[in-house]
Design an enzyme around this catalytic site. Structure first.
Site, PDB file in Angstrom:
ATOM      1  N   HIS A   1      98.957 118.626  25.243  1.00  0.00           N
ATOM      2  CA  HIS A   1     100.285 118.607  25.718  1.00  0.00           C
ATOM      3  C   HIS A   1     101.082 119.857  26.292  1.00  0.00           C
ATOM      4  O   HIS A   1     101.337 119.784  27.354  1.00  0.00           O
ATOM      5  CB  HIS A   1     101.446 117.987  24.664  1.00  0.00           C
ATOM      6  CG  HIS A   1     102.896 117.694  25.317  1.00  0.00           C
ATOM      7  ND1 HIS A   1     103.252 116.598  25.620  1.00  0.00           N
ATOM      8  CD2 HIS A   1     103.457 118.589  25.310  1.00  0.00           C
ATOM      9  CE1 HIS A   1     104.734 116.637  26.031  1.00  0.00           C
ATOM     10  NE2 HIS A   1     104.859 117.895  25.831  1.00  0.00           N
ATOM     11  N   GLU A   2     100.965 120.878  25.749  1.00  0.00           N
ATOM     12  CA  GLU A   2     101.444 122.077  25.864  1.00  0.00           C
ATOM     13  C   GLU A   2     100.597 122.838  27.094  1.00  0.00           C
ATOM     14  O   GLU A   2     100.902 123.252  28.051  1.00  0.00           O
ATOM     15  CB  GLU A   2     101.484 123.093  24.658  1.00  0.00           C
ATOM     16  CG  GLU A   2     102.519 122.543  23.536  1.00  0.00           C
ATOM     17  CD  GLU A   2     103.885 122.560  24.101  1.00  0.00           C
ATOM     18  OE1 GLU A   2     104.388 123.198  24.990  1.00  0.00           O
ATOM     19  OE2 GLU A   2     104.804 121.486  23.539  1.00  0.00           O
TER      20      GLU A   2
ATOM     21  N   HIS B   1     101.634 121.419  29.988  1.00  0.00           N
ATOM     22  CA  HIS B   1     102.773 121.865  30.872  1.00  0.00           C
ATOM     23  C   HIS B   1     102.255 123.379  31.480  1.00  0.00           C
ATOM     24  O   HIS B   1     102.997 123.664  32.709  1.00  0.00           O
ATOM     25  CB  HIS B   1     103.717 122.338  29.819  1.00  0.00           C
ATOM     26  CG  HIS B   1     104.455 121.321  29.373  1.00  0.00           C
ATOM     27  ND1 HIS B   1     105.050 120.392  29.929  1.00  0.00           N
ATOM     28  CD2 HIS B   1     105.134 120.866  28.113  1.00  0.00           C
ATOM     29  CE1 HIS B   1     105.865 119.123  29.218  1.00  0.00           C
ATOM     30  NE2 HIS B   1     105.802 119.923  28.149  1.00  0.00           N
TER      31      HIS B   1
ATOM     32  N   HIS C   1     107.361 116.346  31.446  1.00  0.00           N
ATOM     33  CA  HIS C   1     107.345 115.246  30.725  1.00  0.00           C
ATOM     34  C   HIS C   1     107.154 113.991  31.489  1.00  0.00           C
ATOM     35  O   HIS C   1     107.846 113.749  32.437  1.00  0.00           O
ATOM     36  CB  HIS C   1     108.505 115.250  29.759  1.00  0.00           C
ATOM     37  CG  HIS C   1     108.445 116.384  28.721  1.00  0.00           C
ATOM     38  ND1 HIS C   1     109.519 117.162  28.527  1.00  0.00           N
ATOM     39  CD2 HIS C   1     107.456 116.610  28.069  1.00  0.00           C
ATOM     40  CE1 HIS C   1     109.078 118.008  27.620  1.00  0.00           C
ATOM     41  NE2 HIS C   1     107.801 117.648  27.132  1.00  0.00           N
ATOM     42  N   CYS C   2     106.529 113.191  30.926  1.00  0.00           N
ATOM     43  CA  CYS C   2     106.081 111.842  31.592  1.00  0.00           C
ATOM     44  C   CYS C   2     107.129 110.786  31.186  1.00  0.00           C
ATOM     45  O   CYS C   2     107.435 110.392  29.990  1.00  0.00           O
ATOM     46  CB  CYS C   2     104.483 111.336  31.144  1.00  0.00           C
ATOM     47  SG  CYS C   2     104.318 109.792  32.007  1.00  0.00           S
TER      48      CYS C   2
ATOM     49  N   CYS D   1     101.953 107.957  27.510  1.00  0.00           N
ATOM     50  CA  CYS D   1     101.105 108.996  27.751  1.00  0.00           C
ATOM     51  C   CYS D   1     101.422 110.033  26.879  1.00  0.00           C
ATOM     52  O   CYS D   1     102.353 110.452  26.154  1.00  0.00           O
ATOM     53  CB  CYS D   1     101.711 109.444  29.166  1.00  0.00           C
ATOM     54  SG  CYS D   1     100.892 110.753  29.864  1.00  0.00           S
TER      55      CYS D   1
ATOM     56  N   CYS E   1      98.277 109.041  31.131  1.00  0.00           N
ATOM     57  CA  CYS E   1      98.663 108.080  32.189  1.00  0.00           C
ATOM     58  C   CYS E   1      97.971 108.358  33.396  1.00  0.00           C
ATOM     59  O   CYS E   1      97.536 109.388  33.489  1.00  0.00           O
ATOM     60  CB  CYS E   1      99.998 107.434  32.078  1.00  0.00           C
ATOM     61  SG  CYS E   1     100.804 108.705  33.245  1.00  0.00           S
TER      62      CYS E   1
ATOM     63  N   CYS F   1      99.628 111.217  35.513  1.00  0.00           N
ATOM     64  CA  CYS F   1      99.517 112.365  35.024  1.00  0.00           C
ATOM     65  C   CYS F   1      98.143 112.835  35.005  1.00  0.00           C
ATOM     66  O   CYS F   1      97.676 113.934  35.126  1.00  0.00           O
ATOM     67  CB  CYS F   1      99.817 112.718  33.388  1.00  0.00           C
ATOM     68  SG  CYS F   1     101.614 112.355  33.115  1.00  0.00           S
TER      69      CYS F   1
HETATM   70 ZN   LIG Z   1     106.423 118.927  26.263  1.00  0.00          ZN
HETATM   71 ZN   LIG Z   2     102.115 110.359  31.884  1.00  0.00          ZN
END
Ligand SMILES: [Zn+2]
Ligand SMILES: [Zn+2]
Length: 301
Positions: free
Chosen positions: A196-197, A200, A206-207, A212, A231, A234
């Site tokens: 996740h990081e 970024h 952010h989705c 996701c 998803c 993304c």
């Molecule tokens: Zn985040």
């Molecule tokens: Zn997403």
């Protein structure tokens, strides 16, 4: 429980966009990849579910921010993309923060992410709990200590036993810290945070489209609910940022889960400084593996 449901048109526009250049870029993707990505907006799809809301403390309710569709991602002037000479993601296991911070980022690093099992919140005056990252500098540090199932139990041995006086730059408090056992749940949570990081760092916001990995999360329960996969919207962003074949990527992910599931640990061949032996329990990844196999069936149809 509520769900965030977008119309077919909204999701299709978020993924493909209405900009003719991006539409034709999308049409150049191979047919299998498009078939999978199109699952984002097909009315009867089951691979990518909607975002579910469970309480007022969930991220999407408490952090109103504009959603980012593919076109906004693509045209973000501040977005960083890897280049041929800066293309490696370094994940550095660290025991001693100060020592690590003094080391400089390797020449070919796109980003470097420090990970530690030491709790990064020994005192109230320290304002980070799970980690901190500077996206513009491409550096971050994350602690997985609180992801262990034993962290909140009274038996947890990693707590600071006595508060030490000293400046906020005195890191001696981390010496001889307890390291929790690497369980498959801990590994799953850590993989989610890290990917996740790093998402970024590649410019993915952010989705707010579908369930996701890039959904924001406010607390551990919400982070657990978030899937390990991206998803389609993304996924297209990430593919655009680093370039990969979805089929090959998914096959590699399945291999990663299968390869080591029987062996007790992943050991590094050469004893280079900073390398460690970490167990790789993947029980918690089984459901995710089944999901990737379903996606592969769609891409290869
Ligand atoms: Zn985040
Ligand atoms: Zn997403």
């Amino acid at each position: 429980m509520e769900t965030v449901r977008h119309s077919e048109h909204t999701l299709k526009t978020a993924l493909i966009s209405e900009n003719p250049r991006l539409v034709s870029q999308y049409e150049k993707l191979d047919a299998g990849e498009r078939r999978l990505l199109n699952e984002a907006f097909k009315p009867d799809h089951d691979l990518f579910g909607p975002i579910t809301l469970h309480s007022q403390s969930d991220w999407i309710i408490s952090h109103p921010e504009a959603p980012q569709d593919f076109e906004q991602f693509f045209s973000d002037p501040y977005r960083k993309a890897p280049s041929p000479d800066k293309r490696s993601i370094y994940i550095q296991c660290i025991g001693h923060i100060l020592k690590f911070l003094k080391k400089k980022k390797p020449e070919d690093a796109f980003c470097i992410v420090g990970i530690t099992m030491i709790d990064l919140y020994p005192r109230d005056s320290w304002n980070f709990v799970f980690g901190q990252a500077s996206l513009t500098d491409g550096v971050g540090i994350f602690s997985f200590a609180r992801y262990g199932s034993d962290f909140y139990s009274s038996r947890y041995e990693g707590r600071v036993s006595k508060l030490q006086k000293g400046s906020s730059s005195d890191y001696a408090v981390f010496d001889n810290y307890y390291t929790p056992q690497v369980t498959s749940v801990l590994l799953l949570r850590s993989c989610k945070t890290l990917t996740h990081e790093i998402g970024h760092i590649f410019g993915l916001r952010h989705c707010q489209w579908l369930a996701c990995l890039m959904q924001g999360s406010n607390h551990l329960e919400e982070a657990d609910r978030r899937p390990l996969n991206l998803c389609p919207i993304c996924l297209r962003k990430l593919q655009c940022a680093i370039g990969f074949n979805i089929r090959e990527r998914y096959k590699a992910l399945v291999r990663w889960i299968e390869d080591e599931s029987d062996s007790p640990g992943v050991s590094t061949k050469r004893g280079r400084e900073g390398t460690v032996d970490l167990p790789k329990p993947v029980d918690a990844f089984k459901e995710w593996k089944e999901w990737i196999i379903k996606c592969l069936a769609v891409v290869q149809k």
